[in-house]
Design a protein around this motif. Structure first.
Motif, PDB file in Angstrom:
ATOM      1  N   SER A 175      38.912  45.560  45.528  1.00 53.76           N
ATOM      2  CA  SER A 175      40.255  45.110  46.254  1.00 53.76           C
ATOM      3  C   SER A 175      40.156  45.154  47.729  1.00 53.76           C
ATOM      4  N   PRO A 176      39.472  43.955  48.365  1.00 52.93           N
ATOM      5  CA  PRO A 176      39.262  44.238  49.684  1.00 52.93           C
ATOM      6  C   PRO A 176      40.563  43.925  50.538  1.00 52.93           C
ATOM      7  N   ASP A 208      45.080  32.766  52.669  1.00 50.75           N
ATOM      8  CA  ASP A 208      44.460  31.953  51.372  1.00 50.75           C
ATOM      9  C   ASP A 208      43.072  32.677  50.896  1.00 50.75           C
ATOM     10  N   VAL A 209      42.427  32.668  51.849  1.00 47.88           N
ATOM     11  CA  VAL A 209      41.051  33.333  51.446  1.00 47.88           C
ATOM     12  C   VAL A 209      40.998  34.666  51.000  1.00 47.88           C
ATOM     13  N   LEU A 210      41.898  35.752  51.508  1.00 54.93           N
ATOM     14  CA  LEU A 210      42.108  36.959  51.016  1.00 54.93           C
ATOM     15  C   LEU A 210      42.849  36.896  49.600  1.00 54.93           C
ATOM     16  N   GLN A 226      40.907  38.361  46.210  1.00 59.79           N
ATOM     17  CA  GLN A 226      41.795  39.368  45.523  1.00 59.79           C
ATOM     18  C   GLN A 226      42.063  38.820  44.139  1.00 59.79           C
ATOM     19  N   ALA A 227      42.123  37.693  43.897  1.00 55.44           N
ATOM     20  CA  ALA A 227      42.509  37.101  42.430  1.00 55.44           C
ATOM     21  C   ALA A 227      41.073  37.173  41.789  1.00 55.44           C
ATOM     22  N   HIS A 228      40.096  36.679  42.519  1.00 52.99           N
ATOM     23  CA  HIS A 228      38.609  36.614  41.986  1.00 52.99           C
ATOM     24  C   HIS A 228      37.385  37.611  42.581  1.00 52.99           C
ATOM     25  N   PRO A 229      37.819  38.912  42.267  1.00 51.89           N
ATOM     26  CA  PRO A 229      37.035  39.965  42.969  1.00 51.89           C
ATOM     27  C   PRO A 229      35.346  39.538  42.932  1.00 51.89           C
TER      28      PRO A 229
END
Length: 386
Positions: free
Chosen positions: A186-187, A332-334, A338-341
């Protein structure tokens, strides 16, 4: 050949009145490589004292407050450099080129000029003046170093020999041996390192922090570096204060230069590296040094969509590009990572894999070989035998 002749042939001196004495390219990369290769390498630069640091003598100059002060220092720079009686003088600032020409005339020493800055941002008059100084000097310089491949176009039409010495990352001792940190699933910890300014995305990053704060997001932003522009600092400070951004944004350095030795802990704690620069001609032909630093720590990049940068990110699959000045695109990138680790993990793994292509060791060997070749071809002093 007596002992003094041998020592003098290996003596080289780097001269700057613009750069910090511990500038990564000058001190931690070039001078350290020359020291390790056996050269008697000296630095003449603004510093509070004359001392030896890590085996490299630093001949301290008063710290200039502006360009006029720097120009007023030139007689002292000349006397200090002349007293060293070096076989080669390595110049880092175009305003020192006339002084270097005088050194060459008076001593017969070899002169190497290092182009690691682009002067388009200095304004039309000053930028053209500095470029004109360089082009005048190309006629008599012994060698030119270029930090970016795009700088070759500046040399078109001049016969001066040149060598590409990229500003790759040189790991310090503790950075070479450390194990890679585990990749987080979870970055949330964003990092920027280096000089801060509006053109380098300072206000975009404070706007990003404001969006994170308003939306109650988990991300934090760590800015590690100096902002030399007081009015830009004041604007950012006002926004941080008025919107309570200190809870999501940390500043290290800010109005003080951050030594390279202080950077590693911040990189180890981060999940990704930022370079949200504005669109500007200075950035079009240059890869920021921070890219190589981020890769070493396995930090995916989120950077402005500048064509050369996009090619770099896409070639290595090590991050994402966003429109300059668009903090919402960063979110949007984050959200995607987070949705696709697994996508974030792939970028982090690719960053680590690409890092080995951008290490200083190759450039350091290229530099020391160049010095030997230039000095062996010099009529100033014969090389030592044996």
């Amino acid at each position: 050949m007596n002992q003094r002749d041998v020592r003098s042939w290996w003596r080289v001196a780097h001269l700057t009145t613009v750069h910090h004495p511990f500038d990564p390219r000058i001190f931690h990369k070039q001078l350290a490589s020359l020291r390790d290769a056996g050269f008697d390498a000296h630095l003449v630069a603004p510093h509070e004292r004359t001392e030896r640091v890590r085996g490299i003598p630093i001949h301290g100059l008063p710290r200039p407050q502006n360009r006029a002060h720097r120009l007023a220092l030139q007689p002292r720079v000349f006397r200090t450099a002349r007293a060293l009686d070096a076989a080669l003088y390595h110049i880092h600032d175009p305003e020192l080129l006339p002084l270097a020409g005088l050194l060459k005339t008076r001593t017969g020493a070899q002169i190497v000029y290092d182009m690691h800055e682009n002067y388009r941002s200095k304004g039309a008059v000053l930028g053209r003046t500095l470029r004109g100084l360089e082009r005048w000097a190309f006629r008599w310089l012994d060698h030119v170093l270029i930090a970016e491949a795009s700088y070759r176009s500046i040399l078109n039409g001049y016969a001066v020999p040149h060598t590409y010495i990229a500003n790759y990352f040189r790991p310090r001792g503790d950075e070479r041996s450390e194990e890679a940190a585990p990749i987080r699933t979870s970055p949330t910890r964003l990092l920027y390192t280096g000089t801060l300014s509006a053109r380098r995305g300072l206000h975009t990053m404070t706007d990003l922090a404001a969006m994170v704060k308003r939306q109650g997001r988990p991300e934090t932003i760590n800015l590690v570096g100096i902002c030399r522009y007081e009015h830009q600092r004041a604007r950012a400070e006002a926004q941080i204060r008025n919107e309570g951004l200190h809870t999501v944004m940390e500043r290290v350095g800010w109005d003080t230069y951050v030594l390279p030795s202080a950077m590693p802990p911040h990189r180890r704690r981060a999940d990704m590296g930022l370079a949200l620069f504005e669109q500007h001609p200075n950035h079009a032909g240059s890869i920021p040094t921070k890219f190589y630093e981020y890769l070493h720590y396995g930090l995916p990049l989120i950077c402005s969509d500048i064509p050369l940068w996009r090619c770099f990110v896409e070639r290595h699959g090590c991050g994402a590009v966003v429109p300059p000045g668009d903090p919402a695109a960063v979110l949007d990138v984050l959200d995607e990572w987070q949705a696709h680790p697994e996508r974030y993990r792939r970028c982090a793994e690719n960053a680590r894999a690409a890092a080995s292509q951008y290490r200083w060791a190759e450039m350091g060997e290229r530099l020391t070989k160049l010095y030997r070749d230039v000095l062996r071809g010099s009529a100033h002093r014969a090389p030592p035998t044996g």
